[in-house]
Motif scaffolding. Structure first.
Motif, mmCIF file in Angstrom:
data_model
loop_
_atom_site.group_PDB
_atom_site.id
_atom_site.type_symbol
_atom_site.label_atom_id
_atom_site.label_comp_id
_atom_site.label_asym_id
_atom_site.label_seq_id
_atom_site.Cartn_x
_atom_site.Cartn_y
_atom_site.Cartn_z
ATOM 1 N N ASP A 14 0.863 -1.171 0.000
ATOM 2 C CA ASP A 14 0.000 0.000 0.000
ATOM 3 C C ASP A 14 0.904 1.227 0.000
ATOM 4 O OD1 ASP A 14 -1.696 2.137 0.641
ATOM 5 O OD2 ASP A 14 -2.863 0.965 2.066
ATOM 6 N N GLU A 15 0.854 2.003 -1.090
ATOM 7 C CA GLU A 15 1.722 3.167 -1.209
ATOM 8 C C GLU A 15 1.521 4.151 -0.061
ATOM 9 O OE1 GLU A 15 2.231 3.328 -6.052
ATOM 10 O OE2 GLU A 15 0.757 4.641 -5.114
ATOM 11 N N GLU A 16 0.309 4.256 0.428
ATOM 12 C CA GLU A 16 0.013 5.184 1.527
ATOM 13 C C GLU A 16 0.743 4.776 2.809
ATOM 14 O OE1 GLU A 16 -3.928 6.709 3.880
ATOM 15 O OE2 GLU A 16 -4.081 6.346 1.738
ATOM 16 N N CYS A 17 0.843 3.477 3.054
ATOM 17 C CA CYS A 17 1.461 2.968 4.285
ATOM 18 C C CYS A 17 2.946 2.695 4.137
ATOM 19 C CB CYS A 17 0.768 1.679 4.716
ATOM 20 S SG CYS A 17 -0.969 1.871 5.097
ATOM 21 N N GLY A 18 3.399 2.376 2.918
ATOM 22 C CA GLY A 18 4.784 1.973 2.715
ATOM 23 C C GLY A 18 5.075 0.657 3.421
ATOM 24 N N LEU A 19 6.331 0.372 3.614
ATOM 25 C CA LEU A 19 6.771 -0.799 4.383
ATOM 26 C C LEU A 19 7.926 -0.329 5.276
ATOM 27 C CD1 LEU A 19 6.795 -3.642 1.684
ATOM 28 C CD2 LEU A 19 5.267 -3.461 3.642
ATOM 29 N N PRO A 20 7.599 0.396 6.345
ATOM 30 C CA PRO A 20 8.655 0.966 7.192
ATOM 31 C C PRO A 20 9.663 -0.056 7.708
ATOM 32 C CG PRO A 20 6.511 1.844 7.810
ATOM 33 C CD PRO A 20 6.265 0.755 6.802
ATOM 34 N N ASP A 21 9.220 -1.271 7.993
ATOM 35 C CA ASP A 21 10.149 -2.304 8.475
ATOM 36 C C ASP A 21 11.167 -2.702 7.401
ATOM 37 O OD1 ASP A 21 8.855 -2.289 10.905
ATOM 38 O OD2 ASP A 21 7.694 -4.102 10.501
ATOM 39 N N GLU A 22 10.845 -2.420 6.146
ATOM 40 C CA GLU A 22 11.734 -2.728 5.025
ATOM 41 C C GLU A 22 12.468 -1.482 4.536
ATOM 42 O OE1 GLU A 22 12.170 -5.891 3.909
ATOM 43 O OE2 GLU A 22 10.842 -6.424 5.570
ATOM 44 N N GLY A 23 12.297 -0.362 5.235
ATOM 45 C CA GLY A 23 12.973 0.878 4.856
ATOM 46 C C GLY A 23 12.260 1.678 3.787
ATOM 47 N N ILE A 24 10.982 1.359 3.537
ATOM 48 C CA ILE A 24 10.207 2.087 2.530
ATOM 49 C C ILE A 24 9.201 2.970 3.267
ATOM 50 C CG2 ILE A 24 8.680 1.913 0.538
ATOM 51 C CD1 ILE A 24 9.940 -0.860 0.022
ATOM 52 N N ALA A 25 9.414 4.273 3.169
ATOM 53 C CA ALA A 25 8.611 5.243 3.921
ATOM 54 C C ALA A 25 7.171 5.309 3.413
ATOM 55 C CB ALA A 25 9.245 6.622 3.816
ATOM 56 N N PRO A 26 6.220 5.621 4.317
ATOM 57 C CA PRO A 26 4.844 5.861 3.880
ATOM 58 C C PRO A 26 4.816 6.931 2.791
ATOM 59 C CG PRO A 26 4.941 5.738 6.267
ATOM 60 C CD PRO A 26 6.365 5.746 5.771
ATOM 61 N N GLY A 27 3.952 6.723 1.818
ATOM 62 C CA GLY A 27 3.822 7.670 0.713
ATOM 63 C C GLY A 27 4.741 7.363 -0.460
ATOM 64 N N THR A 28 5.550 6.299 -0.367
ATOM 65 C CA THR A 28 6.455 5.935 -1.460
ATOM 66 C C THR A 28 5.674 5.219 -2.551
ATOM 67 O OG1 THR A 28 8.318 5.710 0.065
ATOM 68 C CG2 THR A 28 8.540 4.662 -2.096
ATOM 69 N N ARG A 29 5.681 5.792 -3.734
ATOM 70 C CA ARG A 29 5.003 5.167 -4.869
ATOM 71 C C ARG A 29 5.771 3.910 -5.283
ATOM 72 N NH1 ARG A 29 0.705 7.837 -6.163
ATOM 73 N NH2 ARG A 29 0.621 10.079 -5.909
ATOM 74 N N PHE A 30 5.022 2.924 -5.765
ATOM 75 C CA PHE A 30 5.622 1.644 -6.133
ATOM 76 C C PHE A 30 6.729 1.833 -7.164
ATOM 77 C CE2 PHE A 30 5.738 -2.535 -8.242
ATOM 78 C CZ PHE A 30 5.936 -3.331 -7.128
ATOM 79 N N GLU A 31 6.501 2.716 -8.143
ATOM 80 C CA GLU A 31 7.512 2.917 -9.190
ATOM 81 C C GLU A 31 8.795 3.556 -8.648
ATOM 82 O OE1 GLU A 31 4.338 6.177 -9.648
ATOM 83 O OE2 GLU A 31 4.300 4.000 -9.554
ATOM 84 N N ASP A 32 8.725 4.138 -7.451
ATOM 85 C CA ASP A 32 9.903 4.759 -6.841
ATOM 86 C C ASP A 32 10.712 3.788 -5.980
ATOM 87 O OD1 ASP A 32 9.288 7.166 -8.068
ATOM 88 O OD2 ASP A 32 8.101 7.873 -6.369
ATOM 89 N N ILE A 33 10.201 2.583 -5.778
ATOM 90 C CA ILE A 33 10.944 1.553 -5.055
ATOM 91 C C ILE A 33 12.051 1.058 -5.992
ATOM 92 C CG2 ILE A 33 10.824 -0.758 -4.044
ATOM 93 C CD1 ILE A 33 7.904 -0.175 -3.354
ATOM 94 N N PRO A 34 13.270 0.858 -5.497
ATOM 95 C CA PRO A 34 14.355 0.384 -6.377
ATOM 96 C C PRO A 34 13.990 -0.912 -7.108
ATOM 97 C CG PRO A 34 15.219 1.015 -4.224
ATOM 98 C CD PRO A 34 13.715 1.059 -4.117
#
Length: 53
Positions: A14-34
């Motif tokens: 969920d882009e709104e929630c991100g995956l903070p435990d994986e280092g992906i901040a809330p609000g991170t769009r999927f296309e912006d994930i490495p």
């Protein structure tokens, strides 16, 4: 903001929630994930995720 589902294990990103435990901040769009990111539950590649409508 969208949600994406892993085809192999069903994990929802969920882009709104991100995956903070994986280092992906809330609000991170999927296309912006490495591109070398893998599903934390099953190890599938980023390309194995489909958008949920």
């Amino acid at each position: 903001m969208r949600k994406w589902r892993c085809r192999n294990c069903g994990l929802i990103y969920d882009e709104e929630c991100g995956l903070p435990d994986e280092g992906i901040a809330p609000g991170t769009r999927f296309e912006d994930i490495p591109d070398d990111w893998y599903c934390p539950d099953c190890g599938s590649e980023k390309e194995d995720f489909d958008p949920l409508d």
